[in-house]
Design an enzyme around this catalytic site. Structure first.
Site, PDB file in Angstrom:
ATOM      1  N   ASP A  73       6.396  10.306   5.846  1.00 36.58           N
ATOM      2  CA  ASP A  73       6.239   9.458   4.664  1.00 36.58           C
ATOM      3  C   ASP A  73       5.780   8.105   5.184  1.00 36.58           C
ATOM      4  OD1 ASP A  73       6.454   7.751   2.511  1.00 36.58           O
ATOM      5  OD2 ASP A  73       8.448   8.427   1.904  1.00 36.58           O
ATOM      6  N   ASN A 116      -5.382   9.303   6.026  1.00 36.88           N
ATOM      7  CA  ASN A 116      -5.945   9.738   4.745  1.00 36.88           C
ATOM      8  C   ASN A 116      -5.000   9.498   3.574  1.00 36.88           C
ATOM      9  OD1 ASN A 116      -7.840  11.500   3.016  1.00 36.88           O
ATOM     10  ND2 ASN A 116      -5.881  12.579   2.865  1.00 36.88           N
ATOM     11  N   TYR A 147      -5.839  -0.940  -6.313  1.00 35.62           N
ATOM     12  CA  TYR A 147      -6.513   0.031  -5.453  1.00 35.62           C
ATOM     13  C   TYR A 147      -7.679  -0.599  -4.699  1.00 35.62           C
ATOM     14  CZ  TYR A 147      -8.894   4.242  -3.891  1.00 35.62           C
ATOM     15  OH  TYR A 147      -9.499   5.205  -3.117  1.00 35.62           O
ATOM     16  N   LYS A 179      -7.952  -1.413  -0.506  1.00 36.72           N
ATOM     17  CA  LYS A 179      -8.948  -0.856   0.404  1.00 36.72           C
ATOM     18  C   LYS A 179      -9.748  -1.962   1.094  1.00 36.72           C
ATOM     19  CE  LYS A 179      -7.995   3.491  -0.185  1.00 36.72           C
ATOM     20  NZ  LYS A 179      -7.467   4.333   0.919  1.00 36.72           N
TER      21      LYS A 179
END
Length: 242
Positions: free
Chosen positions: A62, A89, A166, A170
């Site tokens: 995790d 990923n 999000y 990134k």
């Protein structure tokens, strides 16, 4: 260049792009370790690859739990004695229907815990093993939505996307990639960010190209030769602007 005997860890690899990356690395002869939070899912994904005659295993991890990450690193040391490729990923997106002005800060923190801090925790814990490899490779799964050049309005081709948590996570991941590349310059380790494009996965709601196609750029970065790049963001067509 043979990949036999080399070990790869792919986090969040029970389905979608992560699974296809794991499959691709295994097909290149690597011993692939699928990182999964859920034991049943990890075992199922590893078995699916083993049933194809590939060398696949799984480890419970995790990325938001530092103890879990460190335990996974200990398993790799104990069972495999090495790590040559790390593909970060695992990632989440929670703010699909909000604007920056209405973004939920608790959700934003959760996204950063997985997409940014989780990646840093995994890299830090796996680096001792990667440093022992003659050609260690780290691939951070990013997106064009993290590119400031592509998302900056009004002319950016991805300016339509206003997912504060999000997208900015990134962007931060891209910066993390650069900082680690700077530290690891002069070593055999190369670290890059991959832009797989829009792929038909659970994260995208099933829209986009196949996960097989999305995995291609990550595979190319994981299999880079010694003269390959480091510290960049790459899509299938080549470098992607920051």
């Amino acid at each position: 260049m043979t990949e036999a005997g080399r070990v790869a860890l792919v986090t969040g690899a029970t389905r979608g792009i992560g699974f296809e990356i794991a499959r691709g690395l295994a097909e290149h002869g690597m011993r692939v370790v699928i990182g999964a939070r859920d034991p049943a899912s990890g075992q199922k994904a590893a078995k699916a690859l083993c049933d194809r005659g590939l060398d696949a295993h799984y480890v419970i991890i995790d990325v938001t739990d530092r103890a879990s990450v460190q335990a996974a690193a200990a398993v790799l040391v104990d069972r495999f004695k090495r790590l040559d490729v790390l593909v970060n990923n695992a990632g989440i997106s929670l703010d699909k229907h909000s604007l920056p002005s209405t973004a939920d800060l608790d959700e934003m923190r959760r996204v950063y815990e997985t997409n940014v801090f989780g990646v840093v925790a995994v890299i830090q814990s796996m680096l001792p093993l990667l440093r022992q490899s003659d050609r260690g490779r780290i691939v951070n799964m990013s997106t064009g939505l993290g590119s400031l050049a592509l998302t900056r309005g009004p002319d950016g081709p991805m300016a339509f996307s206003r997912l504060l948590a999000y997208n900015s996570s990134k962007t931060a991941l891209n910066a993390v990639t650069v900082q680690f590349a700077n530290e690891l310059a002069g070593t055999p380790i190369k670290i890059n960010a991959a832009n797989p494009g829009l792929c038909a996965t659970e994260l995208s709601g099933g829209k986009g190209q196949s996960p097989v196609a999305g995995a291609k750029v990550a595979l190319s970065l994981a299999l880079l030769d010694a003269d390959g790049p480091t510290g960049g963001l790459f899509g299938e067509g080549g470098p992607v602007p920051w």
